[in-house]
Design a protein around this motif. Structure first.
Motif, short mmCIF file in Angstrom:
data_model
loop_
_atom_site.label_atom_id
_atom_site.label_comp_id
_atom_site.label_asym_id
_atom_site.label_seq_id
_atom_site.Cartn_x
_atom_site.Cartn_y
_atom_site.Cartn_z
N MET A 243 36.18 29.37 6.94
CA MET A 243 36.78 28.64 5.82
C MET A 243 38.21 28.24 6.14
N GLU B 126 40.01 24.61 6.40
CA GLU B 126 41.18 24.29 5.58
C GLU B 126 42.36 23.87 6.44
N ARG C 117 41.71 20.34 7.45
CA ARG C 117 41.78 19.43 6.31
C ARG C 117 43.21 19.23 5.82
N PHE D 40 48.34 30.27 4.73
CA PHE D 40 47.48 30.34 3.54
C PHE D 40 47.84 31.57 2.70
N LEU E 64 46.39 31.77 -1.03
CA LEU E 64 44.95 32.03 -1.08
C LEU E 64 44.62 33.44 -0.57
N PHE F 112 39.90 35.70 -5.03
CA PHE F 112 39.28 34.99 -3.92
C PHE F 112 38.53 35.99 -3.01
N VAL G 205 33.19 30.09 -4.92
CA VAL G 205 33.09 30.28 -3.46
C VAL G 205 31.75 29.79 -2.88
N ILE G 206 30.73 29.61 -3.73
CA ILE G 206 29.37 29.37 -3.21
C ILE G 206 29.31 28.17 -2.27
N GLU G 207 29.79 27.03 -2.72
CA GLU G 207 29.65 25.83 -1.90
C GLU G 207 30.41 25.94 -0.57
N SER G 208 31.64 26.43 -0.64
CA SER G 208 32.43 26.58 0.59
C SER G 208 31.78 27.59 1.52
N ILE H 278 28.52 28.19 1.85
CA ILE H 278 27.37 27.54 2.50
C ILE H 278 27.85 26.59 3.61
N LYS H 279 28.93 25.87 3.33
CA LYS H 279 29.50 24.95 4.33
C LYS H 279 30.02 25.73 5.54
#
Lengths: 229, 21
Positions: free
Chosen positions: A91, A95, A98, A104, A107, A113, A170-173, A175-176
């Motif tokens: 992750m 980040e 991106r 960080f 976060l 988190f 957190v789910i989508e991140s 899976i990615k």
């Protein structure tokens, strides 16, 4: 050989275990560098939180499955920790790419988190193990089947006293960040997502209401928008 | 087969979801 449900589940467990380095119960050197780059080093907080959550998880696992299974609970927790570190690193790499930043601090010092990320990792570990007891339909696996039901989502939220809304984030991140997840596990996480969206996030005490209130207050000063369908 | 539908845009990530810059 033909793919039976048990064989499929065993393969998933093998993949999960094989995919996680045995030394992964500690942050990698890359992850440690991310921690060191923070304005406030989160290392100690992360370590302490993991110890505390581990002490909460194993007895609760024992309560749900049976006192003789506490060791299995510890084993699953340790696998979860390895997955948590692996996904966290991935992750942060995304980040960094991106946002073009390496600090960080905010976060990585956010307790919610970390708890959400660990809860998601544990949900993946437990769903991988429970695949066999869900699909087996009982055949000599009575206790496992009962345990599967008891440990089913949203069990982990209650164990960690985590709000569904924060888990959802957190789910989508997740899976990615973890491309090796099987289709069954992705589908399971999607089921959790839907359950949160349709039901659990709307229960009394959900932080979603506070967020909506704040949004409404912030929006009151702006021009009102036409309600969307 | 099962495909997860990603809802986050390219410019969104975990930092925004936890209110961090």
């Amino acid at each position: 050989p033909p793919q039976t449900p048990i064989r499929a589940a065993m393969n998933s467990i093998k993949l999960l275990r094989g995919d996680l380095p045995s030394s992964g119960d500690q942050p990698s050197s890359k992850l440690t560098t991310y921690f060191k780059n923070c304005t406030v080093d989160p290392s100690q907080g992360i370590q302490k939180r993991l110890e505390m959550l581990g002490q909460v998880f194993s007895p609760k696992f024992g309560e749900a499955v049976g006192p003789h299974c506490i060791a299995y609970g510890r084993e699953r927790f340790n696998l979860g920790v390895r997955l948590y570190y692996k996904v966290m690193e991935s992750m942060l790499e995304s980040e960094e790419k991106r946002l073009s930043v390496q600090n960080f601090s905010k976060l990585l010092n956010d307790s919610t988190f970390h708890t959400s990320l660990l809860a998601c990792a544990l949900e993946v570990v437990m769903a991988t193990y429970e695949e066999s007891s869900f699909k087996n339909g009982g055949g000599g696996h009575g206790e496992g089947e009962q345990a599967g039901r008891d440990l089913c989502f949203p069990w982990i939220l209650n164990v960690f006293d985590l709000s569904a809304f924060d888990f959802y984030k957190v789910i989508e991140s997740f899976i990615k960040a973890e491309p090796t997840l099987s289709k069954e596990i992705i589908k399971h996480l999607e089921t959790c997502e839907n359950l949160i969206m349709e039901k659990i996030a709307w229960r009394t005490g959900s932080p979603l209401f506070e967020l909506l209130k704040r949004e409404q207050e912030a929006g009151a000063t702006e021009q009102a928008e036409t309600p969307a369908s | 087969s099962h495909d997860y539908h990603f809802g986050l845009e390219e410019h969104e990530g975990i930092s925004e979801l936890f209110d961090c810059d």
